[in-house]
Design a protein around this motif. Structure first.
Motif, PDB file in Angstrom:
ATOM      1  N   GLY A   1      62.601  35.583  36.610  1.00  0.00           N
ATOM      2  CA  GLY A   1      61.760  36.283  36.142  1.00  0.00           C
ATOM      3  C   GLY A   1      62.414  37.502  34.321  1.00  0.00           C
ATOM      4  N   SER A   2      63.853  37.227  34.874  1.00  0.00           N
ATOM      5  CA  SER A   2      65.186  38.181  33.359  1.00  0.00           C
ATOM      6  C   SER A   2      65.391  37.083  32.975  1.00  0.00           C
ATOM      7  N   PHE A   3      65.080  37.924  31.727  1.00  0.00           N
ATOM      8  CA  PHE A   3      65.740  36.758  30.291  1.00  0.00           C
ATOM      9  C   PHE A   3      67.609  36.448  31.163  1.00  0.00           C
ATOM     10  N   LEU A   4      68.123  35.219  29.964  1.00  0.00           N
ATOM     11  CA  LEU A   4      69.347  34.743  30.631  1.00  0.00           C
ATOM     12  C   LEU A   4      69.152  34.936  29.271  1.00  0.00           C
TER      13      LEU A   4
ATOM     14  N   HIS B   1      63.257  29.280  25.783  1.00  0.00           N
ATOM     15  CA  HIS B   1      63.938  30.684  26.208  1.00  0.00           C
ATOM     16  C   HIS B   1      63.558  30.977  27.611  1.00  0.00           C
ATOM     17  N   THR B   2      65.337  30.460  28.065  1.00  0.00           N
ATOM     18  CA  THR B   2      65.375  30.504  29.528  1.00  0.00           C
ATOM     19  C   THR B   2      65.528  31.578  30.263  1.00  0.00           C
TER      20      THR B   2
ATOM     21  N   VAL C   1      64.890  30.575  40.568  1.00  0.00           N
ATOM     22  CA  VAL C   1      63.202  30.145  39.998  1.00  0.00           C
ATOM     23  C   VAL C   1      63.610  30.189  38.510  1.00  0.00           C
ATOM     24  N   VAL C   2      64.350  29.260  37.886  1.00  0.00           N
ATOM     25  CA  VAL C   2      64.314  29.161  36.327  1.00  0.00           C
ATOM     26  C   VAL C   2      62.947  28.500  35.896  1.00  0.00           C
ATOM     27  N   THR C   3      62.800  29.031  34.304  1.00  0.00           N
ATOM     28  CA  THR C   3      61.851  29.065  33.564  1.00  0.00           C
ATOM     29  C   THR C   3      62.060  28.787  32.104  1.00  0.00           C
ATOM     30  N   PHE C   4      61.068  28.235  31.461  1.00  0.00           N
ATOM     31  CA  PHE C   4      61.623  27.595  30.403  1.00  0.00           C
ATOM     32  C   PHE C   4      60.512  27.307  28.747  1.00  0.00           C
ATOM     33  N   GLU C   5      60.743  27.943  27.984  1.00  0.00           N
ATOM     34  CA  GLU C   5      60.367  28.644  27.140  1.00  0.00           C
ATOM     35  C   GLU C   5      60.310  27.585  25.549  1.00  0.00           C
TER      36      GLU C   5
ATOM     37  N   TRP D   1      70.422  27.765  21.042  1.00  0.00           N
ATOM     38  CA  TRP D   1      69.506  26.949  19.963  1.00  0.00           C
ATOM     39  C   TRP D   1      70.235  25.645  20.268  1.00  0.00           C
ATOM     40  N   ALA D   2      69.832  24.656  20.612  1.00  0.00           N
ATOM     41  CA  ALA D   2      70.869  22.965  20.716  1.00  0.00           C
ATOM     42  C   ALA D   2      70.105  21.959  20.402  1.00  0.00           C
ATOM     43  N   ASP D   3      70.259  20.412  21.054  1.00  0.00           N
ATOM     44  CA  ASP D   3      69.244  19.505  21.251  1.00  0.00           C
ATOM     45  C   ASP D   3      69.082  19.605  22.073  1.00  0.00           C
ATOM     46  N   GLY D   4      69.356  20.859  23.295  1.00  0.00           N
ATOM     47  CA  GLY D   4      68.584  19.820  24.482  1.00  0.00           C
ATOM     48  C   GLY D   4      68.815  20.972  26.119  1.00  0.00           C
TER      49      GLY D   4
END
Length: 294
Positions: A169-172, A164-165, A229-233, A176-179
């Protein structure tokens, strides 16, 4: 002039070129300090006409003034040197003893000419932006930065992972991938390029988001501003995943919080005459070459 000579290992086929470098440095009266693990490896194979010093790491920059860092190897060697150079702003000159090199641009048979140009000031300095990883819990010790790229990758299973990217702060998107790769402009010619990402000019103020083997065919690489700023879950069937900064990696879990932003400093690279970015990509990618005539 004082330089650091940095490399990770010595191949037998490289010994003549390493000898040429130290002979050329001696010819020009340049004081050489050699990265300690590399010095221990080459001392039985290379003859030093003048005494060489020992360079141990980042702290040495605080007690001695160095003019350049010369790397022997490929782009991976420069990425390793970056973890030592860090924010010191000492320019790096890469001598390519490997194969395809977008950062280590000096061919091994051009070493004497390259050092002559360095001594004569026939070069420019290019600043390459870095990226910085904010993680909770912290990762990568005191070097949580990269020159090329940050990636999140599957580790313990052949199944895809879910990433989840968010951008500022806004959902991009949910990938679903290998990375997923987040590359700097410098890193656009690395792993991201292998994943179908675009080549981006080094002075571009951008990041490139490139999925690795995405499940959805309509998910393509994306270019965003590097003041984001890019955040990842991350989640998946396995408990552990790989997180990398350039060639370094750590194992993470879905509980890790990851955010990537523009780095606080640039890495300086020496650009010799005829070794600029356009000349390099034309030569390395064989643009304009009709292979039918070869």
């Amino acid at each position: 002039m004082q330089v650091v000579v940095f490399s990770q290992y010595l191949k037998p086929t490289d010994i003549p070129y390493v000898q040429t470098l130290f002979d050329t440095l001696a010819d020009h009266g340049i004081a050489a300090y050699v990265y300690k693990p590399y010095l221990e490896e080459i001392s039985q194979h290379v003859t030093f006409r003048t005494n060489v010093g020992v360079f141990e790491g980042y702290k040495d920059f605080q007690v001695r003034k160095f003019d350049f860092v010369i790397t022997l190897g490929g782009d991976g060697t420069i990425l390793a040197a970056v973890t030592v150079v860090r924010d010191t702003e000492v320019p790096i000159l890469g001598i390519n003893l490997g194969r395809l090199g977008f950062l280590a641009t000096v061919a091994k048979n051009k070493i004497p000419r390259a050092i002559k140009w360095l001594v004569n000031g026939q070069y420019t300095i290019g600043g390459r932006r870095t990226l910085h990883l904010e993680a909770d819990p912290p990762l990568f010790g005191d070097t949580p930065f990269a020159l090329n790229d940050f990636t999140v990758l599957k580790r313990d299973t052949s199944s895809m992972i879910t990433i989840h990217t968010y951008v500022n702060g806004s959902f991009l998107n949910t990938y679903w991938a290998d990375g997923l790769i987040l590359a700097t402009p410098t890193g656009s010619t690395g792993y991201s390029l292998s994943g179908g990402g675009p080549i981006v000019f080094p002075d571009s103020h951008t990041f490139i988001l490139t999925p690795v083997a995405p499940h959805n065919l309509n998910v393509r690489p994306l270019v965003i501003a590097d003041d984001s700023v890019v955040t990842f879950e991350v989640e998946g069937r396995a408990d552990n995943f790989l997180c990398t900064l350039d060639s370094r990696y750590e194992v993470i879990s879905s509980t890790n919080q990851l955010a990537v932003r523009r780095g606080d400093f640039k890495i300086k690279l020496v650009i010799l005459k005829d070794f600029g970015f356009l000349e390099t990509i034309r030569r390395k990618l064989a643009w304009g070459v009709d292979m039918r005539n070869h």
